[in-house]
Design a protein around this motif. Structure first.
Motif, PDB file in Angstrom:
ATOM      1  N   ILE A  35       1.629 -42.595  11.110  1.00 13.56           N
ATOM      2  CA  ILE A  35       1.296 -41.303  10.493  1.00 13.56           C
ATOM      3  C   ILE A  35       1.101 -40.318  11.899  1.00 13.56           C
ATOM      4  CG2 ILE A  35      -1.164 -41.889  10.836  1.00 13.56           C
ATOM      5  CD1 ILE A  35      -1.888 -40.716   8.011  1.00 13.56           C
ATOM      6  N   VAL A  36       0.573 -40.979  13.199  1.00 12.58           N
ATOM      7  CA  VAL A  36       0.132 -39.886  14.222  1.00 12.58           C
ATOM      8  C   VAL A  36       1.585 -39.285  14.539  1.00 12.58           C
ATOM      9  CG1 VAL A  36      -0.572 -39.722  16.402  1.00 12.58           C
ATOM     10  CG2 VAL A  36      -1.881 -41.131  14.884  1.00 12.58           C
ATOM     11  N   VAL A  37       2.634 -40.039  14.629  1.00 14.56           N
ATOM     12  CA  VAL A  37       3.762 -39.547  15.134  1.00 14.56           C
ATOM     13  C   VAL A  37       4.591 -38.722  14.177  1.00 14.56           C
ATOM     14  CG1 VAL A  37       6.258 -40.368  15.881  1.00 14.56           C
ATOM     15  CG2 VAL A  37       4.208 -41.626  16.850  1.00 14.56           C
ATOM     16  N   MET A  38       4.453 -39.078  12.980  1.00 11.52           N
ATOM     17  CA  MET A  38       4.960 -38.495  11.799  1.00 11.52           C
ATOM     18  C   MET A  38       4.570 -36.876  11.876  1.00 11.52           C
ATOM     19  SD  MET A  38       7.544 -39.933  10.295  1.00 11.52           S
ATOM     20  CE  MET A  38       8.294 -41.544   9.807  1.00 11.52           C
ATOM     21  N   MET A  39       3.070 -36.968  11.938  1.00  7.78           N
ATOM     22  CA  MET A  39       2.297 -35.422  11.669  1.00  7.78           C
ATOM     23  C   MET A  39       2.615 -34.771  12.792  1.00  7.78           C
ATOM     24  SD  MET A  39      -1.329 -36.621   9.642  1.00  7.78           S
ATOM     25  CE  MET A  39      -1.383 -34.678   9.695  1.00  7.78           C
ATOM     26  N   SER A  40       2.714 -35.490  14.198  1.00  9.57           N
ATOM     27  CA  SER A  40       3.123 -34.774  15.682  1.00  9.57           C
ATOM     28  C   SER A  40       4.194 -34.232  15.469  1.00  9.57           C
ATOM     29  CB  SER A  40       2.970 -35.696  16.680  1.00  9.57           C
ATOM     30  OG  SER A  40       4.097 -36.697  16.702  1.00  9.57           O
ATOM     31  N   LEU A  41       5.458 -34.626  14.725  1.00  9.77           N
ATOM     32  CA  LEU A  41       6.683 -34.127  14.506  1.00  9.77           C
ATOM     33  C   LEU A  41       6.282 -32.690  13.922  1.00  9.77           C
ATOM     34  CD1 LEU A  41       8.878 -37.028  14.152  1.00  9.77           C
ATOM     35  CD2 LEU A  41       8.816 -35.793  16.085  1.00  9.77           C
ATOM     36  N   LEU A 385      -2.933 -44.862  21.286  1.00 12.98           N
ATOM     37  CA  LEU A 385      -2.300 -45.192  22.792  1.00 12.98           C
ATOM     38  C   LEU A 385      -1.077 -45.194  22.494  1.00 12.98           C
ATOM     39  CD1 LEU A 385      -4.928 -47.345  24.226  1.00 12.98           C
ATOM     40  CD2 LEU A 385      -4.759 -45.039  24.664  1.00 12.98           C
ATOM     41  N   CYS A 386      -0.364 -45.915  21.645  1.00  8.91           N
ATOM     42  CA  CYS A 386       0.988 -46.040  21.396  1.00  8.91           C
ATOM     43  C   CYS A 386       1.822 -45.041  20.853  1.00  8.91           C
ATOM     44  CB  CYS A 386       1.663 -47.275  20.637  1.00  8.91           C
ATOM     45  SG  CYS A 386       1.182 -48.995  21.421  1.00  8.91           S
ATOM     46  N   SER A 387       1.122 -44.323  20.326  1.00  6.43           N
ATOM     47  CA  SER A 387       1.502 -42.809  19.537  1.00  6.43           C
ATOM     48  C   SER A 387       1.927 -41.646  20.968  1.00  6.43           C
ATOM     49  CB  SER A 387       0.954 -42.257  18.743  1.00  6.43           C
ATOM     50  OG  SER A 387       0.582 -42.968  17.626  1.00  6.43           O
ATOM     51  N   LEU A 388       0.742 -41.738  21.850  1.00  9.86           N
ATOM     52  CA  LEU A 388       0.798 -40.769  22.958  1.00  9.86           C
ATOM     53  C   LEU A 388       2.046 -41.133  23.758  1.00  9.86           C
ATOM     54  CD1 LEU A 388      -2.963 -40.562  23.927  1.00  9.86           C
ATOM     55  CD2 LEU A 388      -1.684 -38.873  22.881  1.00  9.86           C
ATOM     56  N   ASP A 412       7.990 -28.877  23.200  1.00  8.02           N
ATOM     57  CA  ASP A 412       7.980 -30.127  22.705  1.00  8.02           C
ATOM     58  C   ASP A 412       7.970 -30.458  21.229  1.00  8.02           C
ATOM     59  OD1 ASP A 412       7.094 -30.955  25.317  1.00  8.02           O
ATOM     60  OD2 ASP A 412       5.106 -30.672  25.035  1.00  8.02           O
ATOM     61  N   ILE A 413       8.963 -31.452  20.815  1.00 11.44           N
ATOM     62  CA  ILE A 413       9.217 -31.616  19.729  1.00 11.44           C
ATOM     63  C   ILE A 413       7.987 -32.631  19.000  1.00 11.44           C
ATOM     64  CG2 ILE A 413      10.364 -33.786  19.926  1.00 11.44           C
ATOM     65  CD1 ILE A 413      12.233 -32.977  17.721  1.00 11.44           C
ATOM     66  N   SER A 414       7.372 -33.290  19.571  1.00 14.88           N
ATOM     67  CA  SER A 414       6.005 -33.971  19.041  1.00 14.88           C
ATOM     68  C   SER A 414       4.992 -33.301  19.996  1.00 14.88           C
ATOM     69  CB  SER A 414       6.390 -35.457  19.497  1.00 14.88           C
ATOM     70  OG  SER A 414       5.202 -36.233  19.240  1.00 14.88           O
ATOM     71  N   VAL A 415       3.832 -32.817  19.181  1.00 15.92           N
ATOM     72  CA  VAL A 415       2.826 -32.365  19.640  1.00 15.92           C
ATOM     73  C   VAL A 415       1.467 -33.351  19.118  1.00 15.92           C
ATOM     74  CG1 VAL A 415       1.021 -30.481  19.968  1.00 15.92           C
ATOM     75  CG2 VAL A 415       3.685 -30.299  20.264  1.00 15.92           C
ATOM     76  N   ILE A 416       0.706 -33.895  19.877  1.00 14.76           N
ATOM     77  CA  ILE A 416      -0.726 -34.613  19.429  1.00 14.76           C
ATOM     78  C   ILE A 416      -1.600 -33.743  19.817  1.00 14.76           C
ATOM     79  CG2 ILE A 416      -1.819 -36.761  19.137  1.00 14.76           C
ATOM     80  CD1 ILE A 416       0.794 -38.328  19.660  1.00 14.76           C
ATOM     81  N   PRO A 417      -2.275 -32.997  19.171  1.00 16.19           N
ATOM     82  CA  PRO A 417      -3.627 -32.357  19.596  1.00 16.19           C
ATOM     83  C   PRO A 417      -4.900 -33.172  19.473  1.00 16.19           C
ATOM     84  CG  PRO A 417      -2.850 -31.662  17.262  1.00 16.19           C
ATOM     85  CD  PRO A 417      -1.915 -32.474  17.743  1.00 16.19           C
TER      86      PRO A 417
END
Length: 455
Positions: A35-41, A385-388, A412-417
């Motif tokens: 869910i984190v990686v998907m939303m970060s995209l 942690l793995c998502s980062l 950046d194509i993937s951003v995790i705020p």
């Protein structure tokens, strides 16, 4: 039982069956990571698009041109055509959210820099207002009211000049760009021709005082000089006194015919401004001001218009991608519920003993909910942690590809705020608690006598 005792017992019971707990945590970990990686995209796509649009122009600026507003969907005109004069400036300045209003006039002509020829659009502006419009200097200084023959140029103006003796100048590669700072202190000459007698011309000098920041901004190919200077130049360009009587008669008849046909261009006051630039406090204010002015009939353009579509598309993409990741986390929640139900069967006697020595049903329920919540938190932390790490890997692998599609700029194509990190942890904990709600409630309702007897 106090909360510390409940937490201690929950932690001890959680890893009593280590393999089962680890497998359940892995399920939450995979779901959280998904869910984190998907939303970060989705967030990365939104931010990269916003940055690309910011490279075209500031999102909180509006440019009003001469003409009439029209609806791009229906093609119909909106309101009445508005004159761009001091009354219009006062009206715009009174709008809520407007920080600065800068009218300008335009003069164009062939330009000479040494032996090089070129062309740029020259705008006359109020130097004091220009400083408040949010422009930044890459080198040199801003123009002042006393700089009658001073000018500041955009980043790309230098690339508008070419050597006429170089027959292959037009084949110059895009990467072969000149340093705009080389123009600072140089004198360029603008050739002005009278619109009604092209043989009447003047050559006017301008000293370059500075270069504006913004390699790809909408002002990159423009130059700015004091409005008083350009007003005199425009008066010369539009001076009808250079016309012959025959030309004047033909011109007047032509303008009447055009006005009768509904072409208002030839009935405009030549003293009106060519453009009005507006600086708003933010994108939201720019949208609101643009909407009001369009309804009044002003012909305007702002990058903020396109932001609403970008935001809507980004929201849809994030919802879809987040939903895909959420399904994975939902599957993990079923695993949590299964683990907790199995724990009830294995610890029936323990629950009975706890109730016999004074533990309430609420204490038992809190203990099981805490165990389920710990499974969610552990899986959430590992997943985050793995998502980062996955986000950094995606950006590294896709960075060059994105740069090719974004004009050389790396985004950046993937951003995790930070808010997404907090959401992931809270959501994982809540999933664990919700998944453990039924088993915890079931455990709290066990009869201590039947529980001990069943064991």
């Amino acid at each position: 039982m106090n909360h510390v005792d409940v937490l201690r017992m929950a932690y001890g019971n959680l890893f009593r069956r280590k393999m089962r707990a680890i497998l359940t945590i892995i399920g939450v970990f995979i779901g959280t990571m998904a869910i984190v990686v998907m939303m970060s995209l989705g967030i990365g796509l939104s931010e990269s698009t916003t940055k690309q649009m910011e490279s075209w122009g500031d999102l909180n600026k509006i440019t009003i041109n001469q003409g009439r507003s029209w609806n791009p969907e229906t093609g119909e005109y909106m309101g009445d055509e508005q004159r761009l004069n001091d009354d219009a400036v006062s009206l715009i300045r009174s709008q809520e959210g407007v920080l600065a209003v800068m009218p300008s006039i335009q003069v164009g002509g062939q330009t000479m820099w040494g032996k090089k020829q070129g062309w740029f659009q020259l705008y006359g502006v109020d130097p004091e207002v220009f400083v408040r419009m949010g422009y930044t200097m890459a080198g040199g200084r801003f123009i002042r009211a006393s700089d009658a023959n001073g000018v500041i140029v955009g980043w790309q103006v230098i690339n508008q000049f070419y050597d006429p003796d170089d027959q292959n100048w037009w084949m110059r590669p895009q990467t072969d760009q000149s340093d705009p700072m080389d123009m600072i202190g140089e004198v360029v000459y603008v050739t002005l021709n009278n619109n009604y007698n092209y043989e009447i011309m003047r050559k006017q000098p301008l000293t370059v005082l500075g270069v504006l920041e913004g390699e790809y901004k909408d002002h990159a190919y423009s130059a700015f000089a004091p409005i008083e200077t350009l007003q005199k130049w425009r008066d010369f360009v539009n001076d009808k006194s250079y016309m012959t009587p025959e030309q004047r008669q033909q011109q007047e008849q032509w303008e009447k015919d055009m006005a009768a046909m509904g072409n208002s261009y030839y009935s405009r006051d030549p003293k009106d401004y060519d453009q009005i630039h507006i600086l708003c406090k933010d994108v939201k204010a720019a949208r609101a001001v643009a909407s009001v002015l369009r309804d009044l009939g002003f012909n305007l353009w702002t990058v903020a218009d396109y932001m609403e579509n970008v935001e809507n598309q980004a929201f849809i993409i994030q919802a879809v991608l987040g939903g895909i990741g959420g399904i994975t986390l939902l599957v993990a929640s079923i695993g949590i519920a299964n683990t907790m139900v199995m724990a009830i069967y294995e610890r029936t006697r323990e629950i009975g003993v706890m109730k016999v020595i004074g533990a309430t049903g609420g204490d038992v329920m809190k203990m099981f909910l805490m165990e389920a919540g710990l499974i969610g938190v552990c899986g959430g932390v590992l997943g985050l942690l793995c998502s980062l790490g996955a986000s950094r890997l995606i950006n590294f692998l896709a960075g060059d590809y994105m740069a090719m599609g974004m004009g050389g700029e790396r985004y950046d194509i993937s951003v995790i705020p930070p808010y997404l990190m907090l959401f992931a942890l809270v959501f994982a904990f809540c999933i664990g608690v919700v998944a453990g709600l039924y088993p915890a409630r079931r455990a709290s309702k066990l009869s201590p006598i039947l529980a001990i007897r069943n064991e």
